[in-house]
Write a protein that holds these residues in place. Sequence first.
Motif, short mmCIF file in Angstrom:
data_model
loop_
_atom_site.label_atom_id
_atom_site.label_comp_id
_atom_site.label_asym_id
_atom_site.label_seq_id
_atom_site.Cartn_x
_atom_site.Cartn_y
_atom_site.Cartn_z
N ARG A 8 30.97 0.12 110.76
CA ARG A 8 30.86 -1.24 111.24
C ARG A 8 29.99 -2.05 110.28
O ARG A 8 28.95 -1.55 109.84
CB ARG A 8 30.26 -1.25 112.65
N PRO A 9 30.38 -3.28 109.96
CA PRO A 9 29.52 -4.11 109.11
C PRO A 9 28.11 -4.21 109.70
O PRO A 9 27.95 -4.33 110.91
CB PRO A 9 30.22 -5.48 109.12
N GLY A 10 27.12 -4.13 108.84
CA GLY A 10 25.74 -4.16 109.30
C GLY A 10 25.21 -2.78 109.64
O GLY A 10 24.04 -2.61 109.92
N ASN A 11 26.05 -1.77 109.66
CA ASN A 11 25.65 -0.40 109.93
C ASN A 11 26.25 0.50 108.84
O ASN A 11 27.11 1.32 109.11
CB ASN A 11 26.15 0.03 111.31
N PRO A 12 25.81 0.31 107.58
CA PRO A 12 26.43 1.05 106.49
C PRO A 12 26.16 2.54 106.55
O PRO A 12 25.14 2.99 107.07
CB PRO A 12 25.76 0.45 105.24
N THR A 13 27.13 3.31 106.07
CA THR A 13 26.97 4.75 105.98
C THR A 13 25.95 5.05 104.89
O THR A 13 26.01 4.49 103.80
CB THR A 13 28.31 5.41 105.62
N ARG A 14 25.00 5.92 105.17
CA ARG A 14 23.96 6.27 104.20
C ARG A 14 24.44 7.43 103.36
O ARG A 14 24.93 8.43 103.88
CB ARG A 14 22.69 6.64 104.95
N PHE A 15 24.28 7.29 102.05
CA PHE A 15 24.61 8.39 101.16
C PHE A 15 23.52 9.45 101.29
O PHE A 15 22.33 9.15 101.25
CB PHE A 15 24.67 7.92 99.71
N THR A 16 23.93 10.69 101.45
CA THR A 16 22.95 11.78 101.58
C THR A 16 23.18 12.89 100.56
O THR A 16 22.26 13.63 100.26
CB THR A 16 22.99 12.39 102.99
N GLY A 17 24.39 13.02 100.05
CA GLY A 17 24.68 14.07 99.08
C GLY A 17 24.35 13.61 97.66
O GLY A 17 24.16 12.43 97.41
N PRO A 18 24.31 14.54 96.73
CA PRO A 18 24.00 14.18 95.34
C PRO A 18 25.09 13.32 94.71
O PRO A 18 26.20 13.21 95.24
CB PRO A 18 23.92 15.54 94.64
N LEU A 19 24.75 12.68 93.61
CA LEU A 19 25.75 11.98 92.80
C LEU A 19 26.25 12.98 91.77
O LEU A 19 25.47 13.70 91.16
CB LEU A 19 25.14 10.78 92.09
N LEU A 20 27.55 13.02 91.58
CA LEU A 20 28.17 13.92 90.61
C LEU A 20 28.66 13.08 89.44
O LEU A 20 29.44 12.15 89.64
CB LEU A 20 29.34 14.66 91.26
N VAL A 21 28.20 13.39 88.24
CA VAL A 21 28.63 12.65 87.06
C VAL A 21 29.32 13.60 86.09
O VAL A 21 28.82 14.68 85.79
CB VAL A 21 27.46 11.90 86.37
N GLY A 22 30.50 13.19 85.63
CA GLY A 22 31.22 13.96 84.62
C GLY A 22 30.60 13.72 83.26
O GLY A 22 30.39 12.57 82.87
N VAL A 23 30.29 14.80 82.54
CA VAL A 23 29.68 14.68 81.21
C VAL A 23 30.47 15.49 80.21
O VAL A 23 31.12 16.48 80.56
CB VAL A 23 28.20 15.14 81.21
N MET A 24 30.41 15.06 78.95
CA MET A 24 31.08 15.79 77.88
C MET A 24 30.39 15.48 76.55
O MET A 24 29.72 14.45 76.42
CB MET A 24 32.56 15.44 77.81
N PRO A 25 30.52 16.38 75.57
CA PRO A 25 29.89 16.14 74.27
C PRO A 25 30.42 14.84 73.65
O PRO A 25 31.60 14.52 73.77
CB PRO A 25 30.33 17.35 73.43
N GLY A 26 29.53 14.09 73.04
CA GLY A 26 29.91 12.85 72.36
C GLY A 26 30.11 11.67 73.29
O GLY A 26 30.45 10.58 72.84
N GLN A 27 29.88 11.87 74.58
CA GLN A 27 30.06 10.80 75.55
C GLN A 27 29.01 9.71 75.33
O GLN A 27 27.87 9.98 74.99
CB GLN A 27 29.92 11.39 76.95
N ASN A 28 29.40 8.48 75.57
CA ASN A 28 28.48 7.37 75.49
C ASN A 28 27.35 7.58 76.50
O ASN A 28 27.59 7.92 77.66
CB ASN A 28 29.23 6.06 75.78
N ARG A 29 26.12 7.34 76.06
CA ARG A 29 24.94 7.56 76.89
C ARG A 29 24.90 6.70 78.15
O ARG A 29 24.23 7.02 79.12
CB ARG A 29 23.68 7.30 76.06
N ILE A 30 25.63 5.61 78.15
CA ILE A 30 25.59 4.67 79.26
C ILE A 30 26.07 5.30 80.57
O ILE A 30 25.63 4.93 81.65
CB ILE A 30 26.37 3.37 78.94
N VAL A 31 26.96 6.29 80.48
CA VAL A 31 27.50 6.91 81.69
C VAL A 31 26.40 7.65 82.45
O VAL A 31 26.19 7.42 83.64
CB VAL A 31 28.67 7.86 81.36
N VAL A 32 25.66 8.50 81.76
CA VAL A 32 24.57 9.24 82.40
C VAL A 32 23.45 8.27 82.78
O VAL A 32 22.83 8.40 83.84
CB VAL A 32 24.05 10.37 81.49
#
Length: 174
Positions: A8-32
């Motif tokens: 419901r608007p005004g009652n946002p779901t709270r994030f509780t789990g970790p953020l998962l970021v895909g990484v690879m060699p040579g990747q632009n630093r901006i992603v991490v």
Amino acid sequence: MTESPAHRPGNPTRFTGPLLVGVMPGQNRIVVERAAQLALSAGLPLVCAFVDVTVYPVDGTTGGPAAPIDPDALDGEAQEIPRDLIAAITSQLAGTNVDWSMVSLAGEPARALAHEAGRINASMIVVGTRGRRLGSAIKELTAGSVAKHLFHRQDRPVLVVPVEPRIPDDDDED
């Protein structure tokens, strides 16, 4: 239509789990960098996931035992996270106060990231766009976009970080 209390608007779901970021060699630093900023502002841990496309998951899981696609290439041993990638991320996240870890996955990147996100109950998956080089364009045509596969195949939010945005000189749509 009845809305569930969690959405419901005004009652946002709270994030509780970790953020998962895909990484690879040579990747632009901006992603991490963007993933770390978001994790820090949300008070969540960051999991950096390297997907080794040269191996496949033996038991159907992405973090379990893996075998090389080419059995002669690695003498039966799955490749570890490249040392230079670990060093680059360690250096980049030093002093940021972000609680982070790395995980090695196997197989097709979008499928591996989606599976890992479910396994760790990730709040969000963060990936970067491809660069604007010819090789990147060819990979996009042949393999498709990891981001596109992700947001069509699973139910978690996906943040796509533009690594080389093409900003038009003017607003005219010629």
